[in-house]
Design a protein around this motif. Structure first.
Motif, mmCIF file in Angstrom:
data_model
loop_
_atom_site.group_PDB
_atom_site.id
_atom_site.type_symbol
_atom_site.label_atom_id
_atom_site.label_comp_id
_atom_site.label_asym_id
_atom_site.label_seq_id
_atom_site.Cartn_x
_atom_site.Cartn_y
_atom_site.Cartn_z
ATOM 1 N N SER A 53 0.850 -1.194 0.000
ATOM 2 C CA SER A 53 0.000 0.000 0.000
ATOM 3 C C SER A 53 0.875 1.230 0.000
ATOM 4 O O SER A 53 2.054 1.181 0.362
ATOM 5 N N TYR A 54 0.304 2.313 -0.460
ATOM 6 C CA TYR A 54 1.052 3.562 -0.566
ATOM 7 C C TYR A 54 0.402 4.606 0.297
ATOM 8 O O TYR A 54 -0.821 4.668 0.399
ATOM 9 N N ARG A 55 1.242 5.442 0.890
ATOM 10 C CA ARG A 55 0.710 6.503 1.740
ATOM 11 C C ARG A 55 0.299 7.684 0.872
ATOM 12 O O ARG A 55 1.054 8.154 0.040
ATOM 13 N N ARG B 111 -3.365 10.379 8.016
ATOM 14 C CA ARG B 111 -2.723 9.879 6.817
ATOM 15 C C ARG B 111 -3.508 8.669 6.319
ATOM 16 O O ARG B 111 -3.886 7.801 7.089
ATOM 17 N N VAL B 112 -3.733 8.630 5.039
ATOM 18 C CA VAL B 112 -4.527 7.546 4.483
ATOM 19 C C VAL B 112 -3.613 6.669 3.635
ATOM 20 O O VAL B 112 -2.808 7.174 2.866
ATOM 21 N N ASP B 113 -3.750 5.369 3.811
ATOM 22 C CA ASP B 113 -2.998 4.461 2.960
ATOM 23 C C ASP B 113 -3.907 3.929 1.865
ATOM 24 O O ASP B 113 -5.058 3.582 2.111
ATOM 25 N N ARG B 114 -3.386 3.894 0.654
ATOM 26 C CA ARG B 114 -4.171 3.336 -0.433
ATOM 27 C C ARG B 114 -3.578 1.966 -0.750
ATOM 28 O O ARG B 114 -2.390 1.832 -1.012
ATOM 29 N N THR B 115 -4.432 0.974 -0.705
ATOM 30 C CA THR B 115 -3.947 -0.375 -0.943
ATOM 31 C C THR B 115 -3.854 -0.613 -2.439
ATOM 32 O O THR B 115 -4.835 -0.464 -3.163
ATOM 33 N N ALA B 116 -2.677 -0.980 -2.902
ATOM 34 C CA ALA B 116 -2.511 -1.263 -4.322
ATOM 35 C C ALA B 116 -2.596 -2.764 -4.576
ATOM 36 O O ALA B 116 -3.105 -3.192 -5.607
ATOM 37 N N LEU B 117 -2.097 -3.552 -3.621
ATOM 38 C CA LEU B 117 -2.140 -5.008 -3.763
ATOM 39 C C LEU B 117 -2.554 -5.595 -2.428
ATOM 40 O O LEU B 117 -2.077 -5.156 -1.385
ATOM 41 N N GLU B 118 -3.430 -6.591 -2.454
ATOM 42 C CA GLU B 118 -3.851 -7.174 -1.192
ATOM 43 C C GLU B 118 -3.742 -8.690 -1.264
ATOM 44 O O GLU B 118 -4.507 -9.344 -1.963
ATOM 45 N N GLU B 119 -2.755 -9.238 -0.562
ATOM 46 C CA GLU B 119 -2.611 -10.686 -0.444
ATOM 47 C C GLU B 119 -2.741 -11.389 -1.786
ATOM 48 O O GLU B 119 -3.531 -12.311 -1.938
#
Lengths: 634, 551
Positions: free
Chosen positions: B293-295, B305-313
């Motif tokens: 995930s990217y901040r 601060r929000v994290d955006r998940t780019a890949l999940e498991e």
């Protein structure tokens, strides 16, 4: 479908993604540390300024306190302890800092008065002068911006003409002040020439300071507005039938955040301009006091003056940053403002003005070269004749010869300074985060302030002037280098290098440096006239070469007392300097493609984006100084 | 009366003729497309219709909007009936970044529909809802940069609709969008134009398939001339000009229909044998439960601060020599996955391994073994060539840097030969090569170290049809001759269909479907796969006498 319907630029995506947590926060950490470190270093150097000058401080302080008393070793020792001198530089620094924090900046070494009250009073006068100049500047800038707005509304976002007019307003303050003084106070007698006794005394100084600032501000706003008007949303709004007033207001609001940083530099420039203006018009302001302190090496006064000027500059900088954040609002955090649209290159006619000025300068230099600038062959202030085309100065020396030889020394010194700046700029620019503190601080420091400090430490000399100008002139080159490095790094053929096994050193030297060095070298060349002018300004203030050197600023300063009897001794150096500044400004406003002639991979259709980080503002900083060139991205 | 009548329009800039006597018209309630590539004069024609010609352009002829002559009259000075609404290509810059979307919608609503401020505010929300924006009341309070590209473009359409005009011009409004988003935007355009009370549409595009989905009539421009004009289906059925045929061929090449047909036939012919063979090969890449995930930048100075998940498991195993396509819309996580596999980025949890050895970012020295095995083919490969290096230096660079053993010059020659370049090119510089040669050279460099795998990121997007075809053919040839495996990330299903034997569909950072390409295309199972397939613009009429282009 086939051609590019599906062409989501993956490059842009990867760019966004590559700023992951660790990279971004490490960069942030380094640049913040660099900023704090630089500011602490400057304060530390200021605090131990007396030590740097290499004089026996205890003796000087003793003399300043007890003019008549006997200088016993015990008394000197007491002073040493009081000032913390026995603790070395660090001890002296903390002793000074402790006193300064309590408002005690010591006693002047020349007047034996406490420093702070005097300086605060002087500061009040200076603030009044700056405010008046600001009014002049804002009015002038507004006038210059109107044609741009009209052209923008008509859908034309090319650069405004008016470059010539802007060039004339962009004369350095010391020159404009001298000219205005001669014309309006001496010849026409409309305003009082010297002093500080009423509103009439404010007019000429305010004009001298406000006109260059306003001219620059107007040019800056015009360029920024023209680029705003070329943004697509203006078209959307106009097609959707928004009223002209709304479009103009929104365009101004959209433009302001981008120019607040350079605007704060203009304000800082006004604080430095005050030094010159107050000197020329004999105004008891903080600039004049500080200059006098530098000349007489009255270090406590100098420390207080420089610190007050710096506090003013820092306050202005913080204010500008706050205004920028307020104006940008949410657009700042998404950091996705539209990239500026590149400017079209200037037409060939734009080259005419700098070429003409250059030709004029070359003629003067060539004509005067065979003549002797130092021998006192002529009568004092002898009028012009065939044998002596430009007359003689107050000591009976040939003015033409002095101007010609002065040009060589001023420009030659300028070239050396430019070369050193180029080297520093390249090295620092390759490590943009590490260099961000020094870049910002020195970019905001005017040459005159640096000149004051250097002169105080080393005594006034050409070498000191060169050091002072170097200290503040490398920053724009470093910022330019940093911007180019960021841009080159984003190019596909550099981004792929790690996959090919190219290590960081080879990446820098073989892939990045060759693309960067050419444009930065040309940038340094374009800065040369500006650097020469800065040297001349220091010479004018007596902080540079000393008599009998034939520095242009010095020649002008030496001629001033005789302006009524022999106008030529002022007019000749003034006109030469005007030619040089028009050359510098018209050259700098050419929108020359600084990125080298080789078109990089013309097959690509997508234009490269210019890398302008809205948070650090590194690139805007590179575009802001008076003698700067617009960094265009084709 | 026509909504737009352009008669013998000529436009020149600096003495150079750009538009050379264009004549066409858009009737009331009609959708007409202006087809052509960049430089054909279509955008300049649109600018003239809008009254936004550049200052140095000279135009003559006639442009009538609703019967009123408007040529040379700027937008702000036109009479109410002759106004034209506009949707621009790049929505990222088409809206003011510092003004709330609501304010930008309200102004034209008040001006052109005479609404009060309160009514206009309500109407703005309604408009936002009607163009399919989620949560319209919230979204109009935001700023343009906070929206996705597709959402922004729909705001632009809402803005154009707010102007209440009789004619709307849309200039390549979907070019920057992925197929699924493109379909949504086209749907909105279809619903709100060319009706009783909605504006006629002049749609500018280079894409015949999109044109055929949306428009009834078409004007084809090339080099400033109108070369063909008429109903879309009759042009499609009997294209007269070679250029039009090329446009149609390009549109066909982008659809998956021919492959679907071909795969159906093949599947019917053979079953199961091949799939079993692939499964038997040893695993090369093993992506095990990888998350990343990217901040995002904080909202406000002290905002969370929000994290955006780019890949999940995400897990994925790829066997030696396999050709795998990873597809998905923008933001589905496919590029992140590729970056992790290239060891250019660190995983949060999970790991990528290659032949059992973990792969993570490190120094050049530490990664040498991996770089020799796995090379990269980026988007528009030719753009990654340093234009000032010679061909020899370019291809040698990875051999030298990665310390490959053996005679480098021989290896350079071999690599060049396999992409069809001979030794005479060795001393040339990259910028002296033609576009096609440069693309080949870039692939030669990628295969110089004899890698086991090539990872490609949108290798053909943004390229024209001949270039696309030659790169895809080259990649396939390299793979077949050398046994090199290929992982290609793209949202172009037709390219994946022609190159890859297995397709992985990603959405929201996870793999949603992973099957052999044949099965996936002929019988998609997951909702997102179906959506991707549906979104590909199709040519609605099959012309007589033209066969679909086979791979």
């Amino acid at each position: 479908m086939a051609l590019s319907t599906q062409a989501v630029p993956a490059l842009r995506r990867t760019q966004r993604r590559s700023t992951g947590i660790s990279d971004a926060s490490r960069a942030m950490l380094i640049s913040t540390a660099s900023r704090i470190g630089t500011i602490l270093l400057v304060i530390f150097l200021l605090g131990i300024l007396p030590l740097l000058s290499g004089r026996d401080i205890a003796a000087t302080v003793f003399r300043s306190r007890y003019a008549e008393g006997e200088m016993t070793p015990a008394a000197l020792e007491a002073i040493r302890q009081e000032l913390g001198l026995d603790g070395g530089p660090v001890g002296a620094f903390f002793a000074w800092l402790g006193n300064a924090a309590q408002g005690d900046f010591g006693v002047s070494w020349t007047t034996r008065q406490p420093v702070l009250p005097t300086m605060l009073e002087a500061m009040g006068n200076s603030l009044m002068l700056m405010l008046a100049s600001l009014v002049v500047a804002v009015v002038l800038a507004a006038l210059l911006v109107i044609p741009t707005i009209r052209r923008g509304l008509a859908g034309r976002s090319d650069r405004t003409g008016g470059g010539v007019a802007a060039a004339f307003t962009a004369l350095p303050e010391f020159l404009l002040a001298s000219v205005l003084l001669v014309v309006f106070a001496v010849w026409l007698g409309w305003f009082p020439p010297f002093g500080w006794r009423g509103p009439a005394y404010l007019v000429l100084p305010a004009l001298s300071m406000g006109l260059p600032a306003g001219g620059f501000l107007g040019r800056l706003l015009s360029d920024a507005l023209a680029s705003t008007f070329s943004e697509r949303w203006v078209a959307t709004w106009q097609v959707a039938g928004f009223s002209r007033t709304r479009v103009v207001l929104a365009a101004i609001r959209r433009t302001l955040p981008g120019v607040t940083a350079p605007m704060s530099l203009i304000l800082v420039g006004i604080t430095a301009g005050a030094v010159v203006i107050e000197q020329v018009y004999a105004i008891p302001g903080i600039g004049r006091e500080t200059l006098a302190a530098a000349q007489s090496q009255d270090l406590p006064t100098l420390q207080a003056g420089v610190i007050l000027l710096m506090l003013l500059a820092v306050a202005l900088g913080i204010g500008a940053n706050l205004v920028r954040r307020l104006l940008l609002g949410p657009a700042l955090r998404s950091s996705s403002l539209p990239a500026p649209v590149p400017k079209a290159p200037s037409s060939r006619w734009a080259l005419l003005l700098p070429a003409a000025m250059l030709a004029l300068l070359v003629v003067v230099i060539v004509a005067g070269l065979p003549r002797d600038p130092f021998s006192l062959d002529y009568a004092r202030l002898e009028g012009p004749s065939l044998a002596l085309p430009l007359g003689a100065d107050a000591s009976g020396r040939d003015v033409l010869a002095r101007i010609s030889h002065g040009a060589l020394s001023t420009i030659g010194l300028g070239a050396i300074v430019a070369a050193i700046c180029l080297a520093i700029g390249l090295v620092v620019g390759l490590f943009p985060n590490l260099g961000s503190g020094p870049i910002e601080v020195t970019n905001a420091a005017p040459p005159i302030l640096a000149g004051l400090i250097v002169a105080a430490v080393m005594g006034p000399s050409s070498f000191g002037a060169a050091v002072a100008v170097t200290i503040v002139s490398w920053a724009p080159l470093a910022a330019h280098t940093a911007a180019l490095v960021a841009e080159v790094k984003a190019q596909p053929h550099v981004k792929i290098a790690p996959v090919l096994g190219v290590g960081p050193v080879r990446l820098m030297l073989r892939y990045i440096l060759p693309s960067v060095i050419g444009p930065v070298f040309r940038h340094a060349c374009l800065r040369l006239p500006g650097i020469a002018l800065a040297l001349a300004a220091l010479g004018f203030l007596g902080l540079g070469p000393q008599p009998p050197a034939s520095d242009w600023g010095l020649i002008l300063a030496e001629g001033m007392p005789y302006v009524e009897r022999a106008p030529l001794v002022v007019l000749v150096p003034a006109l030469s300097l005007i030619a040089l500044s028009i050359f510098a400004v018209s050259l700098s406003s050419l929108s020359i493609d600084l990125r080298g002639g080789k078109p990089r991979v013309s097959r690509r259709r997508k234009p490269r984006r210019s890398i302008t980080d809205p948070r650090t503002g590194l690139v805007p900083a590179a575009r802001t100084r008076t003698a700067d060139i617009p960094v265009t991205t084709p | 009366m026509h909504s737009l009548e352009v008669t013998d329009l000529r436009i020149s800039i600096g003495g150079r003729t750009i538009v050379n006597g264009t004549t066409f018209s858009v009737g009331q309630g009609q959708r007409v497309c202006l087809l052509g590539e960049s430089g054909s004069g279509k955008s300049l024609t649109a600018a003239a219709v809008l009254g936004r010609l550049p200052a140095n352009a000279e135009a003559d002829g006639s442009i009538k909007v609703n019967g009123i002559e408007v040529l040379g009259i700027p937008a702000s000075k036109r009479p109410e009936d002759a106004r034209v609404a506009m949707v621009f290509q790049d929505s990222a810059v088409a809206l003011n970044p510092l003004v709330r979307l609501k304010e930008q919608l309200i102004e034209p609503l008040r001006r052109h529909r005479g609404l009060s401020r309160e009514d206009a505010a309500k109407a703005a929300v309604e408009l936002a809802e009607s163009v399919g924006l989620p949560d319209p009341e919230q979204i109009v309070e935001r700023f343009s940069a906070e929206l996705s590209g597709g959402q922004r473009q729909r705001v632009c359409i809402a803005l154009a609709l707010a102007c209440n005009t009789r004619l709307m011009v849309a200039d390549e409004p979907t070019t920057a969008l992925d197929v699924v988003t493109q379909k949504r935007v086209l749907d909105v355009l279809k619903r709100y134009t060319a009706g009783q009370r909605t504006p006629a549409l002049l749609f500018i595009t280079h894409d015949f398939a999109v044109a055929s989905e949306l428009c009834s009539d078409s004007v084809v421009m090339k080099d400033g001339d109108v070369i063909e004009q008429g109903q879309v289906h009759s042009i499609f059925a009997r294209p007269e000009h070679a250029y039009t045929r090329e446009l149609i061929r390009a549109a066909q090449a982008a659809t998956v229909d021919p492959y679907v047909q071909q795969f159906r036939d093949e599947l019917a012919a053979l079953r199961a044998s091949e799939a079993a063979e692939v499964a038997a090969r040893p695993v090369f890449f093993d992506v095990g439960r990888v998350s990343r995930s990217y901040r995002m930048p904080a909202k406000g100075l002290f905002g969370p601060r929000v994290d955006r998940t780019a890949l999940e498991e995400t897990s994925l195993a790829i066997a030696e020599g396999e050709r795998v396509g990873i597809v998905g819309v923008s933001g589905s996580g496919k590029t992140t996955l590729l970056r992790l596999m290239l060891a250019l980025d660190e995983t949060d949890t999970g790991a990528v391994s290659c032949q059992g050895k973990p792969v993570r970012p490190g120094t050049v020295r530490a990664l040498k073994w991996y770089r020799r095995k796995v090379q990269y083919v980026p988007q528009d490969p030719a753009s990654t060539l340093d234009p000032l290096m010679t061909v020899r230096a370019l291809v040698r660079e990875p051999l030298v840097r990665l310390g490959v053993e053996g005679d480098h010059d021989t290896m350079v020659r071999e690599a060049l030969e396999s992409v069809g370049l001979d030794a005479t090119y060795l001393r040339r510089r990259a910028n002296e090569l033609s576009g096609g040669q440069a693309q080949r050279l870039a692939i030669a460099r990628a295969i110089a170290t004899r890698p086991d795998f090539l990872l490609a990121d949108e290798p053909v997007s943004g390229l024209d049809l001949p270039m696309r075809e030659s790169i895809v053919a080259l990649l396939r040839k390299v793979s077949e001759e050398r046994g090199t495996g290929i992982v290609v990330v793209s949202h172009d299903l037709s390219m994946v269909a022609s190159l890859c034997e297995r397709t992985v569909v990603m959405h929201g950072g996870a793999v949603v479907e992973d099957r052999p390409t044949r099965e996936l295309l002929t019988a998609p199972r997951h909702e997102r796969t179906k959506e991707l397939l549906d979104a590909i613009p199709t040519l609605h009429v099959v012309p007589e006498g033209m066969t679909p282009v086979a791979a």
